[in-house]
Design a protein around this motif. Structure first.
Motif, PDB file in Angstrom:
ATOM      1  N   LEU A 242       0.808  -1.212   0.000  1.00 55.13           N
ATOM      2  CA  LEU A 242       0.000   0.000   0.000  1.00 55.13           C
ATOM      3  C   LEU A 242       0.844   1.266   0.000  1.00 55.13           C
ATOM      4  CD1 LEU A 242      -2.866  -1.143   2.373  1.00 55.13           C
ATOM      5  CD2 LEU A 242      -2.983  -0.738  -0.092  1.00 55.13           C
ATOM      6  N   ARG A 245       1.278   3.437  -3.118  1.00 55.31           N
ATOM      7  CA  ARG A 245       0.324   4.431  -3.593  1.00 55.31           C
ATOM      8  C   ARG A 245       1.052   5.709  -3.995  1.00 55.31           C
ATOM      9  NH1 ARG A 245      -5.102   3.958   0.075  1.00 55.31           N
ATOM     10  NH2 ARG A 245      -3.657   3.492   1.752  1.00 55.31           N
ATOM     11  N   SER A 253      -3.914  -3.700  -9.503  1.00 64.06           N
ATOM     12  CA  SER A 253      -5.381  -3.773  -9.467  1.00 64.06           C
ATOM     13  C   SER A 253      -5.834  -5.124  -8.917  1.00 64.06           C
ATOM     14  CB  SER A 253      -5.950  -3.577 -10.869  1.00 64.06           C
ATOM     15  OG  SER A 253      -5.693  -4.714 -11.678  1.00 64.06           O
ATOM     16  N   LEU A 270      -6.391  -4.352   3.707  1.00 65.23           N
ATOM     17  CA  LEU A 270      -6.984  -3.531   2.660  1.00 65.23           C
ATOM     18  C   LEU A 270      -8.160  -2.733   3.229  1.00 65.23           C
ATOM     19  CD1 LEU A 270      -5.229  -4.046   0.338  1.00 65.23           C
ATOM     20  CD2 LEU A 270      -6.690  -5.947  -0.345  1.00 65.23           C
ATOM     21  N   LEU A 275      -9.503   0.515   1.346  1.00 64.87           N
ATOM     22  CA  LEU A 275      -9.700   0.015  -0.014  1.00 64.87           C
ATOM     23  C   LEU A 275     -10.766  -1.064  -0.025  1.00 64.87           C
ATOM     24  CD1 LEU A 275      -6.040  -0.198  -1.338  1.00 64.87           C
ATOM     25  CD2 LEU A 275      -7.853   1.344  -2.096  1.00 64.87           C
ATOM     26  N   ARG A 276     -11.581  -1.042  -1.049  1.00 67.55           N
ATOM     27  CA  ARG A 276     -12.639  -2.034  -1.124  1.00 67.55           C
ATOM     28  C   ARG A 276     -12.239  -3.216  -2.010  1.00 67.55           C
ATOM     29  NH1 ARG A 276     -16.719   1.670  -3.832  1.00 67.55           N
ATOM     30  NH2 ARG A 276     -14.705   2.104  -4.825  1.00 67.55           N
ATOM     31  N   ASP A 280     -11.995  -1.998  -5.567  1.00 68.58           N
ATOM     32  CA  ASP A 280     -10.740  -1.290  -5.790  1.00 68.58           C
ATOM     33  C   ASP A 280      -9.601  -2.229  -6.134  1.00 68.58           C
ATOM     34  OD1 ASP A 280     -12.026   1.083  -5.135  1.00 68.58           O
ATOM     35  OD2 ASP A 280     -11.639   0.791  -2.987  1.00 68.58           O
ATOM     36  N   ILE A 281      -9.685  -3.420  -5.592  1.00 70.67           N
ATOM     37  CA  ILE A 281      -8.596  -4.362  -5.802  1.00 70.67           C
ATOM     38  C   ILE A 281      -9.141  -5.783  -5.676  1.00 70.67           C
ATOM     39  CG2 ILE A 281      -7.831  -4.514  -3.380  1.00 70.67           C
ATOM     40  CD1 ILE A 281      -4.947  -4.003  -4.593  1.00 70.67           C
ATOM     41  N   THR A 350      -9.980   3.161 -12.225  1.00 68.46           N
ATOM     42  CA  THR A 350     -10.461   3.527 -10.891  1.00 68.46           C
ATOM     43  C   THR A 350     -11.889   4.042 -10.859  1.00 68.46           C
ATOM     44  OG1 THR A 350      -8.225   4.353 -10.695  1.00 68.46           O
ATOM     45  CG2 THR A 350      -9.644   4.571  -8.769  1.00 68.46           C
TER      46      THR A 350
END
Lengths: 351, 351
Positions: A242, A245, A253, A270, A275-276, A280-281, A350
């Motif tokens: 992370l 970023r 992704s 996450l 982050l979802r 998001d990933i 995104t």
DNA sequence: TTGAAAGCGCTAACAC
DNA sequence: GTGTTAGCGCTTTCAA
């Protein structure tokens, strides 16, 4: 076991026959025993509550109907399903299982010694995919002792072994991501640099590599996190990821996580980072522990046929036990099965 | 185990001594053996690769240094830590473990029979807290066979048993909620109506009841969900609970979930329904499986000292094994420990 | 059809 | 100190 033991002699006496007659009746060599005496024997057995002494029998038969289960690291939940599979086939065949955990090779050798002096008829070795030296196993094999090895890399074709298709698992987990349109696919790998090496970690990692390679995809080295298969490790590796970023390579992704334990904590890391998953990933992994279907979101994963490994191993061992020796040293590789759940979604820029 | 067996006689011959001398040396009765002969014996043992036959020894000593582990339902992850605890103490004492899973009482009786004929020196019974009939255990006890029972309700004070303080666990889990100001406390219980009864489910439920009762709190019957300890069960029970949104009694502000497996799926069900834990609803549970610290949010729970149960059982058994019989039939109840994590927050009117 | 007896490999009196 | 020997409880020739 306290109490005056009731022996076959007591039964013989009580039934007014000879010990050999009792023995014959008890072992089903009925053909040559008169019906009258048989009945008398059975009655005496019942009356006296006679319990044959398996130890004495083993002594003369030179067989114990017992197999040693040597476990390289018992502290692993897959122990349970594997044993279940083993018991499933060994029990009906009349075999018992003696346990021995042996965290390292020295103790393993020691365990083999002890179990052999206990006269076990054969062995099953179960390990954590670690590539320990195995000279002692080769020797054991040469001595004609039947055994089979689960989940261990021994590059020795005359020893029967059961493996999981770890590379295939890594490959398919990654392939699934690719098929959803992902190209920015990171990995949180297992302990691939351990020594002795951990086969599963290396193979799963390689599977990931191969899938990417086939699609001509290369990833920045930062996207490769080496971890250790633990919850804590998975959490930390995710935090490392992370931090990218802010980095030029940015975030992937999707992540291929080498086992479900880490995957659970990846989900948590996450989530904690806001982050979802999967919006998001996306996340895929290997290993389908019972909890994997109940994480938030449920993990898309490749399940190892664990119980089946136990069954297969026992089956092969049984072969060797009965036919004196393993007929054709099998090397069985069990395929993993994909469990598609909620942790993946198609790639999109995104949200 | 093929090969011409090397016996103690071969060793004696090779060393030019008598078998009894060899036996003495090998069993550490060195006091009466000359140093010269001892060396010769040891050398011969080494040279011949002699491996004493434990079966033969067991036969004359009438002891096998083996204990039977009878497992009422092997398909449970706590099997692993319990075994670990058992091995931890039994191994150093020179004992082996023979496994036998027995899903029901009939098979249990059968397993005992078989293991006794195998001449095991004692037993450990491990069950899922189910109150099976246990006449056979009483009989076994009367026969003077040493054994101890883990996690099973037998209302019989002369049998050594290890239990967890399930009621205390339920009580404290609820008490924690109360201390945070919650009064609207629901429960998702285990199979408390099963027959034969499941002690842990009943006791945990009772603990919840007692805690509420102490505070003079009564809850609408709809807030009591009886489930089955499974992921699926937990999920469904939560859905039932959530339907009360529209109902006059409304939703609770906290749930006491009877085990961590269900708690994991409760979390998921709550998430799927758009409720936040702990902001909208707090959750406590019992059982601290490894995953419990890595759910989202991490579960506040009472952990069962599982490995300790194995250790204690083995310890007590060892007592009985060496001192001929269990000295004072202990009934040990192990306290559960609270693990405060993220799934609870103080009570407040709707955010 | 039945029984007597010789071990299986080891330990533990008991004798020397 | 060291050796002889009688079992431990059972299976299995071999004779009867």
């Amino acid at each position: 076991m306290r109490r005056k033991l009731i022996t076959i002699r007591d039964v013989a006496e009580h039934a007014g026959v000879s010990v050999s007659t009792v023995s014959h009746v008890l072992n089903g060599n009925d053909h040559h025993v008169g019906a009258v005496k048989r009945e008398r024997v059975l009655a005496a057995v019942d009356k006296l509550g006679y319990r044959p002494n398996a130890i004495a029998r083993s002594m003369v038969k030179r067989k114990t109907a017992t197999v040693g289960l040597v476990w390289t690291e018992i502290d692993n939940p897959i122990f349970v399903p594997v044993i279940l599979g083993i018991e499933e086939v060994l029990r009906p065949a009349g075999y018992h299982i003696v346990l021995a955990s042996a965290p390292d090779v020295v103790q393993e050798i020691q365990a083999i010694e002890t179990l052999r002096s206990q006269q076990v008829d054969g062995f099953i070795f179960m390990s954590l995919s670690i590539c320990y030296p195995f000279d002692h196993l080769v020797r054991l094999n040469n001595e004609g002792v039947p055994f089979v090895v689960i989940n261990r890399c021994l590059d020795e074709s005359t020893i029967p072994q059961i493996l999981w298709d770890e590379r295939g698992a890594g490959y398919e987990a990654t392939q699934h991501l690719l098929s959803l349109g992902h190209t920015r696919i990171s990995t949180i790998s297992g302990p691939i640099h351990d020594s002795p090496p951990r086969r599963s970690a290396i193979e799963r990692h390689r599977g990931w590599q191969e899938a990417l390679h086939e699609h001509g995809i290369t990833v920045p080295p930062e996207w490769i996190q080496i971890s250790d298969y633990t919850y804590e490790g998975g959490y930390q590796a995710t935090q490392q990821l992370l931090e990218l970023r802010a980095h030029e390579c940015g975030l992937p992704s999707a992540i291929f996580v080498a086992n479900d334990v880490m995957a659970a904590s990846v989900l948590k890391a996450l989530y904690d980072a806001g982050l979802r998953v999967p919006q998001d990933i996306s996340v895929t992994t290997v290993g389908d522990s019972p909890f994997a279907a109940y994480t938030v979101p449920a993990l898309t994963t490749l399940s190892l046929p664990v119980q089946e490994a136990g069954r297969e191993a026992a089956q092969i061992l049984l072969e060797g036990l009965t036919h004196g020796k393993s007929t054709n040293a099998a090397k069985i590789t069990l395929k993993c099965r994909a469990q598609l759940r909620e942790s993946c979604s198609p790639y999109h820029t995104t949200t």
